[in-house]
Design a protein around this motif. Structure first.
Motif, PDB file in Angstrom:
ATOM      1  N   GLN A 176       4.970  -7.478 -10.869  1.00  0.00           N
ATOM      2  CA  GLN A 176       4.346  -6.157 -10.788  1.00  0.00           C
ATOM      3  C   GLN A 176       3.093  -6.187  -9.909  1.00  0.00           C
ATOM      4  OE1 GLN A 176       3.654  -4.670 -14.740  1.00  0.00           O
ATOM      5  NE2 GLN A 176       5.829  -4.490 -15.203  1.00  0.00           N
ATOM      6  N   VAL A 177       2.580  -7.385  -9.663  1.00  0.00           N
ATOM      7  CA  VAL A 177       1.404  -7.538  -8.804  1.00  0.00           C
ATOM      8  C   VAL A 177       1.816  -7.756  -7.352  1.00  0.00           C
ATOM      9  CG1 VAL A 177      -0.752  -8.805  -8.442  1.00  0.00           C
ATOM     10  CG2 VAL A 177       0.219  -8.635 -10.741  1.00  0.00           C
ATOM     11  N   VAL A 178       2.831  -8.555  -7.125  1.00  0.00           N
ATOM     12  CA  VAL A 178       3.140  -9.018  -5.766  1.00  0.00           C
ATOM     13  C   VAL A 178       4.297  -8.277  -5.104  1.00  0.00           C
ATOM     14  CG1 VAL A 178       2.222 -11.310  -6.247  1.00  0.00           C
ATOM     15  CG2 VAL A 178       4.655 -10.859  -6.628  1.00  0.00           C
ATOM     16  N   GLU A 179       4.988  -7.413  -5.848  1.00  0.00           N
ATOM     17  CA  GLU A 179       6.095  -6.674  -5.245  1.00  0.00           C
ATOM     18  C   GLU A 179       5.702  -5.231  -4.958  1.00  0.00           C
ATOM     19  OE1 GLU A 179       9.596  -7.114  -7.629  1.00  0.00           O
ATOM     20  OE2 GLU A 179       9.873  -9.222  -7.064  1.00  0.00           O
ATOM     21  N   GLU A 180       6.547  -4.534  -4.206  1.00  0.00           N
ATOM     22  CA  GLU A 180       6.284  -3.152  -3.806  1.00  0.00           C
ATOM     23  C   GLU A 180       6.564  -2.212  -4.969  1.00  0.00           C
ATOM     24  OE1 GLU A 180       5.173  -1.918  -0.968  1.00  0.00           O
ATOM     25  OE2 GLU A 180       5.294  -3.597   0.443  1.00  0.00           O
ATOM     26  N   THR A 181       5.715  -2.235  -5.960  1.00  0.00           N
ATOM     27  CA  THR A 181       5.882  -1.380  -7.125  1.00  0.00           C
ATOM     28  C   THR A 181       4.523  -1.053  -7.718  1.00  0.00           C
ATOM     29  OG1 THR A 181       6.834  -1.219  -9.356  1.00  0.00           O
ATOM     30  CG2 THR A 181       6.166  -3.394  -8.625  1.00  0.00           C
ATOM     31  N   GLU A 182       4.443   0.082  -8.395  1.00  0.00           N
ATOM     32  CA  GLU A 182       3.233   0.445  -9.132  1.00  0.00           C
ATOM     33  C   GLU A 182       3.519   0.462 -10.630  1.00  0.00           C
ATOM     34  OE1 GLU A 182       0.206   0.942  -7.799  1.00  0.00           O
ATOM     35  OE2 GLU A 182       0.975   0.537  -5.794  1.00  0.00           O
ATOM     36  N   ARG A 183       4.611  -0.148 -11.041  1.00  0.00           N
ATOM     37  CA  ARG A 183       5.007  -0.153 -12.447  1.00  0.00           C
ATOM     38  C   ARG A 183       3.962  -0.814 -13.324  1.00  0.00           C
ATOM     39  NH1 ARG A 183       9.602  -3.421 -13.366  1.00  0.00           N
ATOM     40  NH2 ARG A 183       9.500  -2.619 -15.490  1.00  0.00           N
ATOM     41  N   GLY A 184       3.735  -0.229 -14.490  1.00  0.00           N
ATOM     42  CA  GLY A 184       2.876  -0.850 -15.488  1.00  0.00           C
ATOM     43  C   GLY A 184       1.393  -0.722 -15.215  1.00  0.00           C
ATOM     44  N   GLY A 185       1.004  -0.157 -14.081  1.00  0.00           N
ATOM     45  CA  GLY A 185      -0.414  -0.042 -13.765  1.00  0.00           C
ATOM     46  C   GLY A 185      -1.095  -1.382 -13.571  1.00  0.00           C
ATOM     47  N   THR A 186      -0.314  -2.425 -13.299  1.00  0.00           N
ATOM     48  CA  THR A 186      -0.863  -3.776 -13.233  1.00  0.00           C
ATOM     49  C   THR A 186      -1.838  -3.961 -12.083  1.00  0.00           C
ATOM     50  OG1 THR A 186       1.232  -4.541 -14.181  1.00  0.00           O
ATOM     51  CG2 THR A 186      -0.208  -6.216 -13.249  1.00  0.00           C
ATOM     52  N   LYS A 187      -1.671  -3.189 -11.011  1.00  0.00           N
ATOM     53  CA  LYS A 187      -2.556  -3.351  -9.861  1.00  0.00           C
ATOM     54  C   LYS A 187      -3.526  -2.181  -9.684  1.00  0.00           C
ATOM     55  CE  LYS A 187       1.113  -3.670  -7.206  1.00  0.00           C
ATOM     56  NZ  LYS A 187       2.084  -3.694  -6.060  1.00  0.00           N
TER      57      LYS A 187
END
Length: 226
Positions: A176-187
């Protein structure tokens, strides 16, 4: 108009007052003690003090407002010598997400204070000589070398009993940090940090490691100008 503003603030106040006293939820700052009781003081505690600081800022409640500073300084005082938010780093495969959430709450508290003309970002703890930048630096180093996180996450604190909790080397939430996603609000935390410290070495590194909507802030500024 003024009447609409009063109605708006009144509605916000009703909602804030329901969660104003973190003690009622079991995540009060009294449970925070340096270096001990990992699960008694963690990102949930940070989130409640964030709400109290926001409430205090909007409604001029000094006691609530000061909870933000107290919690922020505690969290920096409590960093491990390598800069880790160790309470969050110790949560098996979920460490990546919880660490990001904790950073987000701390940076949000610092933003509330910045908008009230007080700089928490520069706070350097007497206990370890560290700042919020060290907590960010550890996270980015761990993204490059997950073993740094695994040394903490193997403690499995606060997650025992969850499905697959022993799989502390899983990259499920690291993705969720290193891929092209905003899932989970991790970044989410990174948007706040990057906006305030665009030239910091952490941000230069973070832009290489964390895919984000890099144009988000600049687009907004261009839109306003046009």
């Amino acid at each position: 108009g003024p009447d609409e503003k009063l109605i708006f603030l009144s509605e916000i106040q009703k909602r804030f007052e329901g969660i104003q006293n973190a003690t009622n939820w079991g995540f009060d700052i009294c449970s925070c003690e340096l270096g001990v009781d990992l699960f008694g003081c963690q990102n949930h505690t940070y989130s409640h003090q964030h709400v109290r600081a926001l409430y205090g800022s909007i409604f001029n409640s000094s006691e609530d407002f000061q909870m933000g500073k107290k919690l922020y300084e505690f969290a920096i005082d409590d960093l491990s010598s390598d800069g880790a938010l160790w309470r969050e780093a110790s949560r098996s495969k979920w460490s990546w997400r919880y660490y990001g959430h904790a950073l987000g709450y701390l940076l949000s508290i610092a933003e509330i204070y910045r908008l009230n003309d007080e700089d928490l970002y520069s706070f350097r703890a007497d206990t370890n000589g560290l700042t919020i930048h060290d907590a960010v630096s550890f996270y980015l180093k761990a993204v490059q070398d997950p073993q740094l996180m695994w040394e903490y996450s193997s403690q499995l604190e606060g997650v025992k009993g969850r499905k697959d909790y022993k799989n502390f080397k899983s990259d499920e939430y690291l993705k969720q940090v290193v891929e092209e996603t905003e899932r989970g609000g991790t970044k989410n935390w990174y948007y706040i940090y990057r906006a305030q410290f665009p030239d910091h070495p952490n941000t230069i590194l973070g832009d290489k490691l964390i895919p984000t909507f890099k144009k988000q802030i600049s687009w907004e500024n261009n839109y306003i100008k046009n």
